[in-house]
Design a protein around this motif. Structure first.
Motif, PDB file in Angstrom:
ATOM      1  N   VAL A  82       0.851  -1.198   0.000  1.00  0.00           N
ATOM      2  CA  VAL A  82       0.000   0.000   0.000  1.00  0.00           C
ATOM      3  C   VAL A  82       0.887   1.247   0.000  1.00  0.00           C
ATOM      4  O   VAL A  82       1.824   1.356   0.791  1.00  0.00           O
ATOM      5  CB  VAL A  82      -0.934   0.002   1.224  1.00  0.00           C
ATOM      6  N   ARG A  83       0.597   2.194  -0.869  1.00  0.00           N
ATOM      7  CA  ARG A  83       1.404   3.405  -1.023  1.00  0.00           C
ATOM      8  C   ARG A  83       0.710   4.561  -0.306  1.00  0.00           C
ATOM      9  O   ARG A  83      -0.396   4.966  -0.693  1.00  0.00           O
ATOM     10  CB  ARG A  83       1.586   3.720  -2.508  1.00  0.00           C
ATOM     11  N   LEU A  84       1.354   5.075   0.722  1.00  0.00           N
ATOM     12  CA  LEU A  84       0.744   6.087   1.574  1.00  0.00           C
ATOM     13  C   LEU A  84       1.559   7.380   1.553  1.00  0.00           C
ATOM     14  O   LEU A  84       2.792   7.351   1.524  1.00  0.00           O
ATOM     15  CB  LEU A  84       0.651   5.592   3.018  1.00  0.00           C
ATOM     16  N   LEU A  85       0.848   8.492   1.589  1.00  0.00           N
ATOM     17  CA  LEU A  85       1.463   9.792   1.802  1.00  0.00           C
ATOM     18  C   LEU A  85       1.093  10.239   3.209  1.00  0.00           C
ATOM     19  O   LEU A  85      -0.095  10.346   3.539  1.00  0.00           O
ATOM     20  CB  LEU A  85       0.969  10.812   0.779  1.00  0.00           C
ATOM     21  N   GLN A 102       5.672   7.858   2.099  1.00  0.00           N
ATOM     22  CA  GLN A 102       6.403   9.083   1.785  1.00  0.00           C
ATOM     23  C   GLN A 102       5.900  10.187   2.707  1.00  0.00           C
ATOM     24  O   GLN A 102       4.737  10.185   3.116  1.00  0.00           O
ATOM     25  CB  GLN A 102       6.215   9.483   0.323  1.00  0.00           C
ATOM     26  N   ILE A 103       6.783  11.138   3.008  1.00  0.00           N
ATOM     27  CA  ILE A 103       6.492  12.173   3.993  1.00  0.00           C
ATOM     28  C   ILE A 103       6.324  13.534   3.326  1.00  0.00           C
ATOM     29  O   ILE A 103       7.115  13.919   2.463  1.00  0.00           O
ATOM     30  CB  ILE A 103       7.620  12.266   5.044  1.00  0.00           C
ATOM     31  N   ALA A 104       5.290  14.256   3.736  1.00  0.00           N
ATOM     32  CA  ALA A 104       5.143  15.674   3.431  1.00  0.00           C
ATOM     33  C   ALA A 104       5.162  16.405   4.770  1.00  0.00           C
ATOM     34  O   ALA A 104       4.443  16.029   5.695  1.00  0.00           O
ATOM     35  CB  ALA A 104       3.828  15.943   2.697  1.00  0.00           C
ATOM     36  N   SER A 163       1.878  16.066  -8.424  1.00  0.00           N
ATOM     37  CA  SER A 163       2.996  15.672  -9.287  1.00  0.00           C
ATOM     38  C   SER A 163       2.718  14.379 -10.031  1.00  0.00           C
ATOM     39  O   SER A 163       3.469  14.001 -10.936  1.00  0.00           O
ATOM     40  CB  SER A 163       4.268  15.522  -8.450  1.00  0.00           C
ATOM     41  N   GLY A 164       1.650  13.699  -9.645  1.00  0.00           N
ATOM     42  CA  GLY A 164       1.290  12.463 -10.328  1.00  0.00           C
ATOM     43  C   GLY A 164       1.794  11.203  -9.649  1.00  0.00           C
ATOM     44  O   GLY A 164       1.596  10.098 -10.163  1.00  0.00           O
ATOM     45  N   GLN A 165       2.456  11.345  -8.495  1.00  0.00           N
ATOM     46  CA  GLN A 165       2.889  10.152  -7.764  1.00  0.00           C
ATOM     47  C   GLN A 165       1.664   9.339  -7.357  1.00  0.00           C
ATOM     48  O   GLN A 165       0.630   9.895  -6.983  1.00  0.00           O
ATOM     49  CB  GLN A 165       3.692  10.550  -6.526  1.00  0.00           C
ATOM     50  N   ALA A 166       1.800   8.040  -7.423  1.00  0.00           N
ATOM     51  CA  ALA A 166       0.664   7.162  -7.147  1.00  0.00           C
ATOM     52  C   ALA A 166       0.573   6.884  -5.649  1.00  0.00           C
ATOM     53  O   ALA A 166       1.485   6.299  -5.063  1.00  0.00           O
ATOM     54  CB  ALA A 166       0.808   5.855  -7.911  1.00  0.00           C
ATOM     55  N   PHE A 167      -0.518   7.311  -5.044  1.00  0.00           N
ATOM     56  CA  PHE A 167      -0.779   7.027  -3.634  1.00  0.00           C
ATOM     57  C   PHE A 167      -2.131   6.336  -3.516  1.00  0.00           C
ATOM     58  O   PHE A 167      -3.086   6.689  -4.212  1.00  0.00           O
ATOM     59  CB  PHE A 167      -0.799   8.315  -2.802  1.00  0.00           C
ATOM     60  N   ASP A 168      -2.198   5.347  -2.634  1.00  0.00           N
ATOM     61  CA  ASP A 168      -3.470   4.681  -2.366  1.00  0.00           C
ATOM     62  C   ASP A 168      -4.299   5.450  -1.353  1.00  0.00           C
ATOM     63  O   ASP A 168      -5.527   5.304  -1.317  1.00  0.00           O
ATOM     64  CB  ASP A 168      -3.220   3.254  -1.857  1.00  0.00           C
ATOM     65  N   ALA A 169      -3.653   6.243  -0.500  1.00  0.00           N
ATOM     66  CA  ALA A 169      -4.361   7.046   0.499  1.00  0.00           C
ATOM     67  C   ALA A 169      -3.412   8.086   1.057  1.00  0.00           C
ATOM     68  O   ALA A 169      -2.180   7.964   0.953  1.00  0.00           O
ATOM     69  CB  ALA A 169      -4.914   6.179   1.632  1.00  0.00           C
ATOM     70  N   VAL A 170      -3.986   9.126   1.643  1.00  0.00           N
ATOM     71  CA  VAL A 170      -3.221  10.188   2.293  1.00  0.00           C
ATOM     72  C   VAL A 170      -3.648  10.260   3.752  1.00  0.00           C
ATOM     73  O   VAL A 170      -4.850  10.297   4.049  1.00  0.00           O
ATOM     74  CB  VAL A 170      -3.463  11.554   1.619  1.00  0.00           C
ATOM     75  N   LEU A 171      -2.667  10.255   4.649  1.00  0.00           N
ATOM     76  CA  LEU A 171      -2.914  10.525   6.065  1.00  0.00           C
ATOM     77  C   LEU A 171      -2.565  11.986   6.289  1.00  0.00           C
ATOM     78  O   LEU A 171      -1.406  12.377   6.165  1.00  0.00           O
ATOM     79  CB  LEU A 171      -2.066   9.609   6.944  1.00  0.00           C
ATOM     80  N   MET A 172      -3.555  12.800   6.616  1.00  0.00           N
ATOM     81  CA  MET A 172      -3.392  14.256   6.614  1.00  0.00           C
ATOM     82  C   MET A 172      -3.595  14.845   8.009  1.00  0.00           C
ATOM     83  O   MET A 172      -4.710  14.845   8.548  1.00  0.00           O
ATOM     84  CB  MET A 172      -4.407  14.874   5.641  1.00  0.00           C
ATOM     85  N   ASP A 173      -2.500  15.338   8.601  1.00  0.00           N
ATOM     86  CA  ASP A 173      -2.612  16.072   9.853  1.00  0.00           C
ATOM     87  C   ASP A 173      -3.350  17.380   9.584  1.00  0.00           C
ATOM     88  O   ASP A 173      -3.242  17.954   8.498  1.00  0.00           O
ATOM     89  CB  ASP A 173      -1.212  16.343  10.419  1.00  0.00           C
ATOM     90  N   ARG A 199      -9.007  14.755 -10.873  1.00  0.00           N
ATOM     91  CA  ARG A 199      -8.222  13.526 -10.928  1.00  0.00           C
ATOM     92  C   ARG A 199      -8.117  12.846  -9.573  1.00  0.00           C
ATOM     93  O   ARG A 199      -7.890  11.631  -9.477  1.00  0.00           O
ATOM     94  CB  ARG A 199      -6.813  13.826 -11.450  1.00  0.00           C
ATOM     95  N   TRP A 200      -8.278  13.619  -8.508  1.00  0.00           N
ATOM     96  CA  TRP A 200      -8.048  13.070  -7.172  1.00  0.00           C
ATOM     97  C   TRP A 200      -9.328  12.967  -6.345  1.00  0.00           C
ATOM     98  O   TRP A 200      -9.270  12.858  -5.129  1.00  0.00           O
ATOM     99  CB  TRP A 200      -7.023  13.933  -6.420  1.00  0.00           C
ATOM    100  N   HIS A 201     -10.485  12.980  -7.018  1.00  0.00           N
ATOM    101  CA  HIS A 201     -11.746  12.893  -6.281  1.00  0.00           C
ATOM    102  C   HIS A 201     -11.882  11.583  -5.517  1.00  0.00           C
ATOM    103  O   HIS A 201     -12.514  11.526  -4.462  1.00  0.00           O
ATOM    104  CB  HIS A 201     -12.932  13.056  -7.242  1.00  0.00           C
ATOM    105  N   ALA A 202     -11.300  10.509  -6.028  1.00  0.00           N
ATOM    106  CA  ALA A 202     -11.462   9.202  -5.398  1.00  0.00           C
ATOM    107  C   ALA A 202     -10.315   8.860  -4.446  1.00  0.00           C
ATOM    108  O   ALA A 202     -10.342   7.798  -3.824  1.00  0.00           O
ATOM    109  CB  ALA A 202     -11.574   8.116  -6.468  1.00  0.00           C
ATOM    110  N   LEU A 203      -9.330   9.735  -4.326  1.00  0.00           N
ATOM    111  CA  LEU A 203      -8.194   9.458  -3.446  1.00  0.00           C
ATOM    112  C   LEU A 203      -8.633   9.568  -1.987  1.00  0.00           C
ATOM    113  O   LEU A 203      -9.049  10.643  -1.550  1.00  0.00           O
ATOM    114  CB  LEU A 203      -7.062  10.448  -3.735  1.00  0.00           C
ATOM    115  N   PRO A 204      -8.537   8.506  -1.204  1.00  0.00           N
ATOM    116  CA  PRO A 204      -8.933   8.601   0.206  1.00  0.00           C
ATOM    117  C   PRO A 204      -7.973   9.509   0.979  1.00  0.00           C
ATOM    118  O   PRO A 204      -6.768   9.297   0.969  1.00  0.00           O
ATOM    119  CB  PRO A 204      -8.839   7.155   0.706  1.00  0.00           C
TER     120      PRO A 204
END
Length: 324
Positions: free
Chosen positions: A94-97, A121-123, A135-145, A165-170
């Motif tokens: 699973v690819r997470l931001l 990956q960390i932001a 940027s187009g990097q493929a993420f399955d979900a974002v954990l957002m503080d 493009r990112w409407h379905a990104l959790p």
């Protein structure tokens, strides 16, 4: 099955559950609470409560809690993930931001998520998170503080959702505020779920498994073997430090926990002086952010009294009240 409210006159929900459990050990018990599960989890689990639901109760959350209580072993997404036994393939591939500005919180989350097979990956702030997604990097979900410098999580989520493009990104909120108003703000901004901080590993994995699908073993190259765990180290006996709670936050990793304790002590030793200086100079937002940092990390470390004091201070600063 019994659903019990946490706060009731005469006898609270935990004591009620404890007495019911003594009479009927087969009873499945779900607790309803208006607060985050972290505030009551330790005592509730001791009383034999299997699942939690946060009020106001939504249909999906209620079904999820009932599945956890009644069908604890059906599937990863419907069972309670045990902190001490996090399967290395729970989040395989699973690819997470992770958008989080606090270094200690980053280390804890990375250790837990990568230990379960995720790629993280960390932001360091919301602006970086938006740029990495766009940027187009493929993420399955974002954990957002939610509270980050430069750009907060709500604004970042709004910018991501503005691109079709990112409407379905959790996008899953990570918030120290478990109140109803905060959850509603997250949903209105386009977030799909929330995780309460300080992090509770089982709750975090359970939320993630609602929105991501681990990849089959054959789809991923063989992972390098994880280094052998170092021998157990003695934990410090410090008044006000709940080492059991702290270890639970880091998935039982004693070496990581000790390293983070030292890092916290060194990095936050002058927190009071920094907050006082910011207030004296009229930099209210800076003082609030410093209190927020102490609050979040103290909660993860098991410093309950410090966490409570920092919470009170942050709330006072946020709402313009008198600092106690």
């Amino acid at each position: 099955l019994m659903v019990v409210d946490w706060q009731m006159p005469g006898m609270d929900g935990i004591e009620t559950a404890r007495r019911v459990r003594a009479l009927n050990d087969a009873m499945r018990i779900v607790m309803a609470t208006a607060y985050g599960r972290d505030e009551v989890r330790a005592h509730a689990e001791e009383a034999g409560i299997e699942a939690f639901v946060v009020k106001p109760v939504g249909a999906s959350a209620l079904v999820d809690a009932l599945m956890t209580a009644l069908v604890p072993n059906t599937a990863p997404s419907a069972r309670a993930v045990q902190t001490q036994d996090i399967a290395p393939d729970l989040l395989r591939g699973v690819r997470l931001l992770l958008a989080e500005d606090n270094e200690i919180n980053q280390q804890i989350a990375i250790e837990l998520l990568e230990g379960a097979g995720a790629k993280v990956q960390i932001a360091n702030n919301g602006k970086e998170a938006v740029e990495m997604v766009q940027s187009g990097q493929a993420f399955d979900a974002v954990l957002m503080d939610l509270q980050m410098p430069v750009m907060g999580g709500l604004e970042a989520t709004g910018l991501i959702r503005a691109d079709a493009r990112w409407h379905a990104l959790p996008i899953i909120a990570m918030t120290a505020h478990a109140m109803v108003e905060e959850r509603e703000r997250c949903l209105a901004a386009g977030m799909v779920d929330h995780i309460t901080k300080p992090l509770d590993p089982p709750a975090m994995f359970k939320s993630l498994l609602r929105w991501v699908q681990p990849r089959p073993a054959a789809a991923e190259p063989a992972a390098a073997p994880r280094p052998a765990a170092p021998p157990p180290q003695d934990l410090p006996a410090i008044e006000g430090l709940d080492t059991a709670a702290g270890l639970r936050r880091v998935g039982g990793n004693r070496a990581l926990y000790l390293r983070l304790l030292h890092q916290f002590a060194e990095g936050q030793a002058d927190a009071v002086q920094r907050i006082e200086a910011a207030l004296a100079a009229g930099r209210q937002e800076e003082a609030e952010r410093a209190a927020h940092t102490v609050r979040g990390v103290a909660g993860n470390m098991g410093l309950a009294a410090l966490h409570a004091a920092a919470t009170t201070l942050e709330e006072c600063l946020r709402h313009g009240g008198e600092v106690p």
